[in-house]
Design a protein around this motif. Structure first.
Motif, PDB file in Angstrom:
ATOM      1  N   ASP A   6     -22.503 -10.656  47.193  1.00  0.00           N
ATOM      2  CA  ASP A   6     -22.020 -12.027  47.337  1.00  0.00           C
ATOM      3  C   ASP A   6     -21.759 -12.599  45.951  1.00  0.00           C
ATOM      4  O   ASP A   6     -22.685 -12.717  45.149  1.00  0.00           O
ATOM      5  N   VAL A   7     -20.535 -12.962  45.686  1.00  0.00           N
ATOM      6  CA  VAL A   7     -20.146 -13.564  44.411  1.00  0.00           C
ATOM      7  C   VAL A   7     -19.545 -14.930  44.716  1.00  0.00           C
ATOM      8  O   VAL A   7     -18.545 -15.020  45.433  1.00  0.00           O
ATOM      9  N   GLU A   8     -20.154 -15.992  44.197  1.00  0.00           N
ATOM     10  CA  GLU A   8     -19.709 -17.353  44.496  1.00  0.00           C
ATOM     11  C   GLU A   8     -19.450 -18.122  43.201  1.00  0.00           C
ATOM     12  O   GLU A   8     -20.376 -18.441  42.467  1.00  0.00           O
ATOM     13  N   GLY A   9     -18.176 -18.388  42.930  1.00  0.00           N
ATOM     14  CA  GLY A   9     -17.795 -19.212  41.793  1.00  0.00           C
ATOM     15  C   GLY A   9     -18.328 -18.736  40.459  1.00  0.00           C
ATOM     16  O   GLY A   9     -18.670 -19.544  39.582  1.00  0.00           O
ATOM     17  N   VAL A  10     -18.364 -17.438  40.265  1.00  0.00           N
ATOM     18  CA  VAL A  10     -18.972 -16.869  39.056  1.00  0.00           C
ATOM     19  C   VAL A  10     -18.002 -16.931  37.877  1.00  0.00           C
ATOM     20  O   VAL A  10     -16.804 -16.662  38.011  1.00  0.00           O
ATOM     21  N   SER A  11     -18.535 -17.279  36.725  1.00  0.00           N
ATOM     22  CA  SER A  11     -17.759 -17.270  35.487  1.00  0.00           C
ATOM     23  C   SER A  11     -18.583 -16.612  34.387  1.00  0.00           C
ATOM     24  O   SER A  11     -19.813 -16.554  34.463  1.00  0.00           O
ATOM     25  N   LYS A  12     -17.898 -16.101  33.391  1.00  0.00           N
ATOM     26  CA  LYS A  12     -18.562 -15.528  32.225  1.00  0.00           C
ATOM     27  C   LYS A  12     -17.745 -15.874  30.995  1.00  0.00           C
ATOM     28  O   LYS A  12     -16.571 -15.498  30.880  1.00  0.00           O
ATOM     29  N   THR A  13     -18.392 -16.592  30.068  1.00  0.00           N
ATOM     30  CA  THR A  13     -17.736 -17.001  28.832  1.00  0.00           C
ATOM     31  C   THR A  13     -18.483 -16.423  27.644  1.00  0.00           C
ATOM     32  O   THR A  13     -19.708 -16.551  27.551  1.00  0.00           O
ATOM     33  N   PHE A  14     -17.756 -15.773  26.767  1.00  0.00           N
ATOM     34  CA  PHE A  14     -18.331 -15.248  25.537  1.00  0.00           C
ATOM     35  C   PHE A  14     -17.983 -16.194  24.394  1.00  0.00           C
ATOM     36  O   PHE A  14     -16.841 -16.659  24.292  1.00  0.00           O
ATOM     37  N   VAL A  15     -18.957 -16.458  23.566  1.00  0.00           N
ATOM     38  CA  VAL A  15     -18.748 -17.339  22.418  1.00  0.00           C
ATOM     39  C   VAL A  15     -18.570 -16.494  21.166  1.00  0.00           C
ATOM     40  O   VAL A  15     -19.433 -15.685  20.819  1.00  0.00           O
ATOM     41  N   LEU A  16     -17.423 -16.671  20.514  1.00  0.00           N
ATOM     42  CA  LEU A  16     -17.130 -15.944  19.287  1.00  0.00           C
ATOM     43  C   LEU A  16     -17.042 -16.931  18.127  1.00  0.00           C
ATOM     44  O   LEU A  16     -16.740 -18.116  18.311  1.00  0.00           O
ATOM     45  N   ARG A  17     -17.342 -16.432  16.939  1.00  0.00           N
ATOM     46  CA  ARG A  17     -17.168 -17.232  15.721  1.00  0.00           C
ATOM     47  C   ARG A  17     -16.038 -16.631  14.913  1.00  0.00           C
ATOM     48  O   ARG A  17     -16.117 -15.500  14.451  1.00  0.00           O
ATOM     49  N   ARG A  18     -14.966 -17.403  14.740  1.00  0.00           N
ATOM     50  CA  ARG A  18     -13.781 -16.915  14.050  1.00  0.00           C
ATOM     51  C   ARG A  18     -13.637 -17.598  12.704  1.00  0.00           C
ATOM     52  O   ARG A  18     -13.850 -18.807  12.582  1.00  0.00           O
ATOM     53  N   ARG A  19     -13.278 -16.819  11.724  1.00  0.00           N
ATOM     54  CA  ARG A  19     -13.105 -17.357  10.390  1.00  0.00           C
ATOM     55  C   ARG A  19     -11.957 -18.361  10.365  1.00  0.00           C
ATOM     56  O   ARG A  19     -10.846 -18.071  10.811  1.00  0.00           O
ATOM     57  N   ALA A  20     -12.230 -19.569   9.869  1.00  0.00           N
ATOM     58  CA  ALA A  20     -11.233 -20.631   9.826  1.00  0.00           C
ATOM     59  C   ALA A  20     -10.978 -21.118   8.405  1.00  0.00           C
ATOM     60  O   ALA A  20     -10.364 -22.161   8.195  1.00  0.00           O
ATOM     61  N   GLY A  21     -11.445 -20.395   7.456  1.00  0.00           N
ATOM     62  CA  GLY A  21     -11.282 -20.787   6.062  1.00  0.00           C
ATOM     63  C   GLY A  21     -12.216 -19.967   5.203  1.00  0.00           C
ATOM     64  O   GLY A  21     -12.943 -19.098   5.678  1.00  0.00           O
ATOM     65  N   TRP A  22     -12.247 -20.267   3.907  1.00  0.00           N
ATOM     66  CA  TRP A  22     -13.061 -19.470   2.993  1.00  0.00           C
ATOM     67  C   TRP A  22     -14.546 -19.604   3.281  1.00  0.00           C
ATOM     68  O   TRP A  22     -15.291 -18.627   3.239  1.00  0.00           O
ATOM     69  N   MET A  23     -15.008 -20.802   3.633  1.00  0.00           N
ATOM     70  CA  MET A  23     -16.440 -21.041   3.871  1.00  0.00           C
ATOM     71  C   MET A  23     -16.716 -21.568   5.282  1.00  0.00           C
ATOM     72  O   MET A  23     -17.815 -22.036   5.549  1.00  0.00           O
TER      73      MET A  23
END
Length: 324
Positions: A6-23
């Motif tokens: 039984d699968v009801e409204g299941v979600s899976k979100t992965f959180v990534l950290r992406r480089r957005a600048g030098w620091m």
């Protein structure tokens, strides 16, 4: 039949950290599965299909308890996979692609013996199962060969045996015929169909080999971008997105291209002609008309290849995500 998944409204979100600048780094949420709902009944063989990155593996990993859903509710054999993973592990079998559950340096026979001890399989049941599986999957010549010396196809047959040895209620198979020759593929498909029929084992099959799907699965679920794009019988999917069927007609003598309502001739070679007709329609009226008007000797109807049907689903918006 009762629902074992039984699968009801299941979600899976992965959180990534992406480089957005030098620091600096910014957070990126990757939604691998989004609002997924379905049920699987006891004893079904279900094809779970989708392109690479669609969310298939993420779904299976949540069903076996490797990953915890970000939202929604999961129940497998009445258990919460992530909270009751140990109890669930004794009731399911898993084959993940090329990842082996066999011991690399041990002979295949010893790997099976270790599985017997881990799952505490009664001796008589183990002997009967092993004898049956060895015969159906042609494992006898390689039982005393170390796993590291086996070919990919031989290891896959060994992994399938390992998954079914404890008599699980549910088995998840990821690409079970990968690396197998034609004869071995036929043997694996026959084994899965027979085990499902005789033991009532529920099988969830993910594969890119559409022959596996056609020969084993009456029902298919297609996932794309983490959402369910189709859930229903394979024939329904073929009818709705199948495009055209091909009618091959053999006449008693060579004739110009036939003219019949509801189809068109696409090729003529001597006394043989090929016609195209819509996949969802009946060929019976067309056959009757040909038989009445032309010197018919023989004919055959070719269904659209399931690979083409699935490809059309990925590239069309004719099916809504909640299609039955």
């Amino acid at each position: 039949m009762t629902n074992v998944i039984d699968v009801e409204g299941v979600s899976k979100t992965f959180v990534l950290r992406r480089r957005a600048g030098w620091m600096r780094r910014e957070r990126v949420d990757v939604h691998a599965v989004a609002d997924l709902s379905f049920t699987v009944r006891a004893g079904e063989i279900v094809g779970y299909l989708g392109p690479n990155g669609a969310g298939k593996s993420t779904t299976i990993k949540m069903l076996v308890g490797i990953l915890t859903p970000s939202g929604g509710r999961l129940r497998v054999a009445g258990l919460d996979p992530s909270r009751q993973r140990l109890r669930l592990s004794r009731r399911i079998g898993v084959v993940f692609g090329q990842r082996s559950q066999l011991w690399w340096d041990l002979p295949l026979r010893d790997s099976f013996e270790l599985i017997r001890r881990i799952y505490r399989i009664p001796a008589l049941r183990y002997r009967n199962n092993l004898k049956h599986f060895v015969e159906m999957l042609a494992l006898a010549p390689i039982l005393d060969t170390p796993v590291r010396q086996l070919s990919l196809g031989q290891r896959m047959r060994g992994n399938i045996t390992a998954a079914f040895l404890p008599d699980p209620e549910i088995v998840y198979l990821d690409e079970p015929t990968i690396g197998l020759d034609v004869v071995s593929k036929t043997a694996v498909r026959a084994f899965l169909a027979r085990t499902n029929r005789e033991a009532g084992t529920t099988i969830v099959l993910t594969t890119h080999d559409m022959t596996d799907v056609e020969q084993l699965c009456r029902r298919v679920m297609v996932i794309d971008h983490g959402r369910l794009a189709f859930d229903g019988e394979l024939e329904t999917l073929r009818e709705r997105l199948g495009g055209t069927r091909t009618l091959r007609v053999d006449l008693a003598e060579p004739l110009p291209a036939m003219t019949v309502e509801g189809a068109r001739v696409v090729r003529v070679h001597g006394a043989r002609q090929w016609l195209e007709l819509p996949a969802g329609g009946s060929a019976a009226p067309l056959v009757s008309e040909i038989a009445a008007r032309y010197p018919l000797v023989d004919l055959s109807v070719g269904e659209p290849a399931i690979e083409d049907v699935i490809a059309r689903l990925y590239t069309t918006d004719r099916l809504a995500p909640d299609a039955p």
